[in-house]
Design an enzyme around this catalytic site. Structure first.
Site, PDB file in Angstrom:
ATOM      1  N   GLU A 172       0.817  -1.227   0.000  1.00 37.33           N
ATOM      2  CA  GLU A 172       0.000   0.000   0.000  1.00 37.33           C
ATOM      3  C   GLU A 172       0.849   1.275   0.000  1.00 37.33           C
ATOM      4  O   GLU A 172       0.606   2.204   0.769  1.00 37.33           O
ATOM      5  CB  GLU A 172      -0.961  -0.011   1.198  1.00 37.33           C
ATOM      6  CG  GLU A 172      -2.015  -1.096   1.099  1.00 37.33           C
ATOM      7  CD  GLU A 172      -3.053  -1.038   2.207  1.00 37.33           C
ATOM      8  OE1 GLU A 172      -2.929  -0.199   3.126  1.00 37.33           O
ATOM      9  OE2 GLU A 172      -4.017  -1.837   2.155  1.00 37.33           O
ATOM     10  N   GLU A 291      -5.537  -8.285  -0.606  1.00 42.72           N
ATOM     11  CA  GLU A 291      -6.276  -7.955   0.625  1.00 42.72           C
ATOM     12  C   GLU A 291      -7.728  -7.697   0.239  1.00 42.72           C
ATOM     13  O   GLU A 291      -8.006  -6.792  -0.542  1.00 42.72           O
ATOM     14  CB  GLU A 291      -5.706  -6.720   1.338  1.00 42.72           C
ATOM     15  CG  GLU A 291      -4.377  -6.950   2.032  1.00 42.72           C
ATOM     16  CD  GLU A 291      -3.959  -5.777   2.915  1.00 42.72           C
ATOM     17  OE1 GLU A 291      -4.874  -5.102   3.464  1.00 42.72           O
ATOM     18  OE2 GLU A 291      -2.749  -5.535   3.045  1.00 42.72           O
TER      19      GLU A 291
END
Length: 499
Positions: A172, A291
């Site tokens: 991320e 995710e």
């Protein structure tokens, strides 16, 4: 209400990569400590791993597990988690503002992953560290012997290489919350050079570059374009992350969120293919949805925690029945895109937004979302058939046309069985499902189960939830029928006649 699904082996999506049923363990909350590892538990095995958790993970049949983060990895020194446990340093984890003891590290996780029959997707720290730490970790894990890091691994008790073949280039990195957050150009250059170095160490690895951490990130689209401009020739996958929640208590709209996942996947694929066309490449970048899950029940829990604890209760969402239905539709959506989504990781696996929960002084138990994930993982191996579906629709504040029926069929590798996964989103009406055999010949029903009849807010803390037989499922040589109860997850497995 009626819905239909037509099967045709000539109209398939793709052979499903089993890694689409992956999961995720991060050093946060109680995922590791008192989750998968608790030496003082009555359920601990000789190595300190919780055997009750191992048994449930095996039931989920998880083929790959992403580790060690997550946000945690962007401040993690992998060297802290190897060598004699007594000599390992305690560190401040800035991602979750906890103390990491490093009692559990790389060797412990590799041993645990072997116990649960899972491969590992290893993430490297591109936040506070970079190329050097990544190449050294890869050498430690995969090089046989005769170099500093490979011999250090052997000295630490692992004579044979861990042979990790899937690697995430950071986590991320588009997110301002990320330690070492970077612009797309900064990350793209670092990921490109790290990827080049890592593939010099081991040319057989596959690498995942960070895409956007959510569809609604302000940099979405431009981030992917820039990162791929740098990394296209070096990486194999681009990642996607997405979490869902029913914050407005609007169940019809909540159960339609698989359409959002579909939009996200479709949009990222368009960007990947534009990058391919731009550089006249013959290489195709696929996706790692590494995710995904429901995450909203425990938001306040995290805010209320005092900092610098060891393994505090963080993100311990207690899932209800409507969460399980949504997870079922998300699994079906991933299978619909199995031609390009090759890896996906339910985040996470134990205690932290997880299908499996433990009590420090009690047994492990299954959350509601355990059941659809378990069945999809157990029976969703093979070839996904193109979902030629007809269904009545409804409208929500977010979506104009939401099919009441969400479905897909999977043909087993031996072509002896076809499995239909189906969700009825209607809160009030049963759905009469008709499955046309197309060019297949149905023989008999092997199994028909339903997950239904619970209040949408009901949880499984008392262990009352279970899959039950659906006695309405019937087959002839050319079609199958079943009644799908309102708000239900359904699995119908049909034996095929090869004659």
């Amino acid at each position: 209400m009626k819905g239909s699904l037509i099967l045709d082996t000539h109209a398939s999506v793709a052979k499903i990569d089993p890694r689409i049923f992956g999961s995720f363990i991060e050093h946060m909350g109680r995922a590791v400590y008192t989750g998968i590892y608790q030496p003082d538990s009555e359920f601990a095995d000789q190595d300190g791993y919780r055997q009750d958790v191992i048994d449930l993970v095996k039931e989920l049949n998880v083929p790959i597990i992403r580790y060690p983060g997550g946000n945690f990895v962007s401040g993690y020194n992998w060297e802290d988690g190897v060598g004699p446990v007594a000599a390992r340093p305690k560190r401040l984890d800035l991602a979750w503002r906890t103390v990491e003891t490093n009692e559990f590290g790389l060797h412990e996780f590799m041993k645990w992953s072997h116990k649960v029959n899972s491969d590992v997707s290893m993430a490297v720290n591109l936040g506070t560290r970079g190329l050097d730490a990544a190449r050294h970790l890869l050498e430690y894990c995969n090089f046989p012997k005769g170099t500093y890091y490979s011999d250090l691994r052997r000295q630490n008790g692992a004579e044979e290489p861990f042979n990790v073949k899937t690697w995430c280039l950071g986590n991320e990195m588009d997110g301002p919350w990320q330690i070492g957050h970077k612009t797309a150009d900064e990350y793209g250059r670092l990921a490109e050079e790290t990827a080049k170095a890592m593939k010099l160490v081991d040319p057989d690895i596959e690498l995942i570059a960070c895409g956007s951490s959510a569809l609604d990130m302000p940099t979405f689209g431009q981030w992917e374009q820039t990162v791929l401009d740098h990394t296209y020739d070096q990486v194999d996958y681009l990642s996607l992350h997405r979490y869902y929640g029913n914050r407005d208590d609007d169940t019809p709209n909540y159960l339609a969120q698989s359409l959002d996942m579909d939009d996200f996947i479709t949009g990222v694929l368009a960007i990947c293919d534009a990058a391919k066309a731009k550089r006249h490449s013959h290489k195709t970048i696929n996706l790692s949805f590494d995710e995904w899950n429901v995450w909203y029940h425990s938001d306040q829990q995290t805010a209320d925690n005092k900092p610098w604890q060891v393994a505090p209760h963080l993100l311990e969402d207690i899932y209800n029945f409507e969460d399980a239905l949504l997870v079922g539709t998300l699994l079906i959506t991933l299978l619909k895109h199995s031609d390009r989504v090759k890896i996906a990781c339910l985040a996470q696996l134990v205690n932290v937004i997880a299908p499996i929960m433990t009590s420090e002084d009690g047994k492990a138990w299954q959350q509601s979302i355990f059941f659809p994930f378990m069945q999809a993982s157990q029976y969703g191996r093979g070839t996904a058939l193109l979902p030629l579906q007809e269904s009545p629709t409804y409208e929500t504040k977010q979506f104009e046309q939401v099919p009441y029926l969400e479905s897909i069929a999977v043909l087993s590798d031996d072509q002896q069985t076809v499995t239909v996964f189906a969700v009825n989103r209607s809160a009030n009406e049963s759905l009469e499902l008709n499955v046309s055999a197309g060019n297949l010949n149905f023989d008999h029903v092997l199994m028909a189960t339903e997950f239904a009849g619970y209040d949408v807010k009901e949880t499984n803390e008392q262990g009352q939830m279970k899959l039950v037989n659906n006695s309405t499922a019937e087959v002839t040589a050319t079609n199958a029928t079943a009644q799908l109860k309102p708000l239900s997850w359904n699995v119908i497995r049909i034996a095929l006649n090869k004659a």
